[in-house]
Design a protein around this motif. Structure first.
Motif, PDB file in Angstrom:
ATOM      1  N   ARG A  78       2.256  24.249   3.601  1.00 39.94           N
ATOM      2  CA  ARG A  78       3.649  24.192   3.418  1.00 39.94           C
ATOM      3  C   ARG A  78       4.230  22.860   3.030  1.00 39.94           C
ATOM      4  O   ARG A  78       5.049  22.350   2.263  1.00 39.94           O
ATOM      5  N   GLU A  79       3.361  21.844   3.500  1.00 31.78           N
ATOM      6  CA  GLU A  79       3.842  20.373   3.432  1.00 31.78           C
ATOM      7  C   GLU A  79       3.591  20.103   2.062  1.00 31.78           C
ATOM      8  O   GLU A  79       4.494  19.442   1.469  1.00 31.78           O
ATOM      9  N   LYS A  80       2.336  20.594   1.280  1.00 29.59           N
ATOM     10  CA  LYS A  80       2.140  20.111   0.148  1.00 29.59           C
ATOM     11  C   LYS A  80       3.070  20.769  -0.771  1.00 29.59           C
ATOM     12  O   LYS A  80       3.755  20.158  -1.785  1.00 29.59           O
ATOM     13  N   GLU A  81       3.727  22.145  -0.429  1.00 29.96           N
ATOM     14  CA  GLU A  81       4.789  22.534  -1.383  1.00 29.96           C
ATOM     15  C   GLU A  81       6.208  21.517  -1.172  1.00 29.96           C
ATOM     16  O   GLU A  81       6.750  21.602  -2.510  1.00 29.96           O
ATOM     17  N   ARG A  82       6.408  21.206   0.035  1.00 34.51           N
ATOM     18  CA  ARG A  82       7.699  20.435   0.004  1.00 34.51           C
ATOM     19  C   ARG A  82       7.497  19.446  -0.526  1.00 34.51           C
ATOM     20  O   ARG A  82       8.375  18.599  -1.333  1.00 34.51           O
ATOM     21  N   GLY A 103      -6.222  17.663  -7.963  1.00 33.54           N
ATOM     22  CA  GLY A 103      -5.899  17.706  -6.555  1.00 33.54           C
ATOM     23  C   GLY A 103      -5.015  18.868  -6.359  1.00 33.54           C
ATOM     24  O   GLY A 103      -4.198  19.419  -7.107  1.00 33.54           O
ATOM     25  N   SER A 104      -4.893  19.447  -4.990  1.00 31.57           N
ATOM     26  CA  SER A 104      -4.218  20.424  -4.604  1.00 31.57           C
ATOM     27  C   SER A 104      -2.689  20.333  -4.480  1.00 31.57           C
ATOM     28  O   SER A 104      -1.953  21.061  -4.689  1.00 31.57           O
ATOM     29  N   THR A 105      -2.232  19.095  -4.142  1.00 27.20           N
ATOM     30  CA  THR A 105      -0.777  18.672  -4.242  1.00 27.20           C
ATOM     31  C   THR A 105      -0.160  18.838  -5.576  1.00 27.20           C
ATOM     32  O   THR A 105       0.866  19.153  -5.846  1.00 27.20           O
ATOM     33  N   THR A 106      -0.787  17.966  -6.398  1.00 30.54           N
ATOM     34  CA  THR A 106      -0.612  17.661  -7.925  1.00 30.54           C
ATOM     35  C   THR A 106      -0.396  19.010  -8.494  1.00 30.54           C
ATOM     36  O   THR A 106       0.226  19.299  -9.576  1.00 30.54           O
ATOM     37  N   ALA A 107      -1.443  20.093  -8.141  1.00 37.06           N
ATOM     38  CA  ALA A 107      -1.480  21.333  -8.650  1.00 37.06           C
ATOM     39  C   ALA A 107      -0.305  21.903  -8.431  1.00 37.06           C
ATOM     40  O   ALA A 107       0.496  22.619  -9.357  1.00 37.06           O
ATOM     41  N   ARG A 108       0.291  21.950  -7.210  1.00 35.16           N
ATOM     42  CA  ARG A 108       1.640  22.452  -7.032  1.00 35.16           C
ATOM     43  C   ARG A 108       2.734  22.030  -8.005  1.00 35.16           C
ATOM     44  O   ARG A 108       3.686  22.601  -8.084  1.00 35.16           O
ATOM     45  N   VAL A 230       5.970   4.604  -5.585  1.00 33.84           N
ATOM     46  CA  VAL A 230       6.443   5.566  -4.577  1.00 33.84           C
ATOM     47  C   VAL A 230       5.339   6.437  -3.932  1.00 33.84           C
ATOM     48  O   VAL A 230       4.570   6.767  -4.383  1.00 33.84           O
ATOM     49  N   VAL A 231       5.718   6.494  -2.739  1.00 35.99           N
ATOM     50  CA  VAL A 231       4.997   7.519  -1.831  1.00 35.99           C
ATOM     51  C   VAL A 231       5.701   8.677  -1.383  1.00 35.99           C
ATOM     52  O   VAL A 231       6.933   8.596  -0.736  1.00 35.99           O
ATOM     53  N   VAL A 232       5.361   9.936  -1.954  1.00 37.60           N
ATOM     54  CA  VAL A 232       5.951  11.048  -1.323  1.00 37.60           C
ATOM     55  C   VAL A 232       5.235  11.821  -0.299  1.00 37.60           C
ATOM     56  O   VAL A 232       4.119  12.108  -0.614  1.00 37.60           O
ATOM     57  N   THR A 233       5.692  11.843   0.934  1.00 38.20           N
ATOM     58  CA  THR A 233       4.999  12.551   1.996  1.00 38.20           C
ATOM     59  C   THR A 233       5.948  13.450   2.927  1.00 38.20           C
ATOM     60  O   THR A 233       7.119  13.837   2.423  1.00 38.20           O
ATOM     61  N   ASP A 234       5.424  14.296   3.718  1.00 40.50           N
ATOM     62  CA  ASP A 234       6.270  15.603   4.345  1.00 40.50           C
ATOM     63  C   ASP A 234       6.946  14.638   5.366  1.00 40.50           C
ATOM     64  O   ASP A 234       6.980  13.478   5.765  1.00 40.50           O
ATOM     65  N   ALA A 235       7.541  15.622   6.182  1.00 38.09           N
ATOM     66  CA  ALA A 235       8.486  15.213   7.427  1.00 38.09           C
ATOM     67  C   ALA A 235       7.952  13.967   8.166  1.00 38.09           C
ATOM     68  O   ALA A 235       6.657  13.887   8.424  1.00 38.09           O
ATOM     69  N   GLU A 236       8.779  13.189   8.682  1.00 38.12           N
ATOM     70  CA  GLU A 236       8.557  11.948   9.516  1.00 38.12           C
ATOM     71  C   GLU A 236       7.519  12.299  10.389  1.00 38.12           C
ATOM     72  O   GLU A 236       7.417  13.044  11.308  1.00 38.12           O
ATOM     73  N   SER A 237       6.488  11.529  10.570  1.00 34.25           N
ATOM     74  CA  SER A 237       5.571  11.419  11.270  1.00 34.25           C
ATOM     75  C   SER A 237       4.905   9.873  11.800  1.00 34.25           C
ATOM     76  O   SER A 237       5.054   8.954  11.153  1.00 34.25           O
ATOM     77  N   PRO A 238       4.433   9.904  13.128  1.00 31.22           N
ATOM     78  CA  PRO A 238       4.041   8.454  13.609  1.00 31.22           C
ATOM     79  C   PRO A 238       2.971   8.111  12.703  1.00 31.22           C
ATOM     80  O   PRO A 238       2.588   6.882  12.521  1.00 31.22           O
TER      81      PRO A 238
END
Length: 255
Positions: A78-82, A103-108, A230-238
């Motif tokens: 789900r995170e990779k889709e977002r 990679g799996s995220t770039t494939a999405r 640029v870094v694209v990542t999922d919801a804010e995390s520590p």
């Protein structure tokens, strides 16, 4: 201090020191050792750190084992889709050129390339090429090389040489690990060499990385953070050092 703030501070201490004890953290934040252990359990589930007897160590202290593409495709799905959706904004305009790292995220992201805008796309990922081969708006170039079974990516001297002749608008890059000290890393030396060539071939480098990749050192460094735009990542995390990345001149986008 709220629990989230304390956990953020705990993550920063572990990353900075490499190892902390439960007793040190209890004294640092004036809380019970039971509270510290709960915080460490939360952070371990986020893969920010690894619990050890009496405390915790950096997640980067744990060797990164290279998993197969099928296994990685279902992890953090789900995170990779977002992340892929958020990364679309960095696609160039009509006639622009891109490299999609294997990679799996770039494939999405490949699934989200516009059908009505002509783009010139290069990739060394066989599954990505398969997804794009029938897309009318994409002028697809599959890079040569030996295909690794584990990642289904072309690697080797011919792949690197082909990339060295390119200059594209944007490279969308995946990574197994990202640390402030060593930048981007991956377990395999041949994959690392290709990823280095991908980064060098682009005017703009956009890294797609879910929060589990932060703080991990995956053996072979392929690019310093100074090469990243640029870094694209999922919801804010520590686990995501947003302030430090921003100080390094990197735009951090939360999906």
């Amino acid at each position: 201090m709220y629990a989230e703030e304390r956990q953020q501070a705990t993550a920063q201490l572990v990353i900075a020191r490499g190892r902390v004890s439960v007793a040190e953290l209890a004294e640092e934040f004036a809380v019970t050792t039971e509270t510290v252990r709960r915080d460490l359990s939360v952070l371990e589930r986020m893969r920010v750190l690894r619990r050890v007897h009496g405390g915790a160590v950096r997640a980067g202290s744990v060797p990164v084992v290279e998993s197969g593409l099928d296994e990685r495709d279902v992890a953090q799905a789900r995170e990779k889709e977002r992340i892929a959706v958020a990364a679309r904004r960095f696609l160039p305009g009509a006639g622009g050129t891109v490299i999609l790292d294997a990679g799996s995220t770039t494939a999405r992201l490949a699934d989200l390339l516009p059908r009505d805008t002509r783009l010139i796309a290069f990739t060394h990922g066989v599954p990505i090429a398969a997804r794009l081969a029938a897309v009318a708006g994409v002028d697809l170039h599959l890079l040569p090389g030996r295909v690794r079974t584990t990642t289904q990516a072309a690697v080797g001297a011919t792949t690197v040489q082909a990339l060295e002749r390119l200059r594209v608008d944007v490279a969308f890059v995946g990574t197994n690990g990202l640390t402030l000290e060593r930048g981007l890393s991956t377990p395999d030396p041949e994959e690392a060499a290709v990823k280095t060539a991908v980064v060098r071939a682009a005017r703009r480098v956009v890294v797609l990385a879910d929060a589990t990749k932060f703080g991990l050192d995956a053996t072979v460094t392929f690019a310093p953070l100074s090469d990243v735009d640029v870094v694209v990542t999922d919801a804010e995390s520590p686990a995501v050092p947003r302030d430090a990345l921003a100080e390094a001149g990197i735009d951090v986008v939360l999906a």
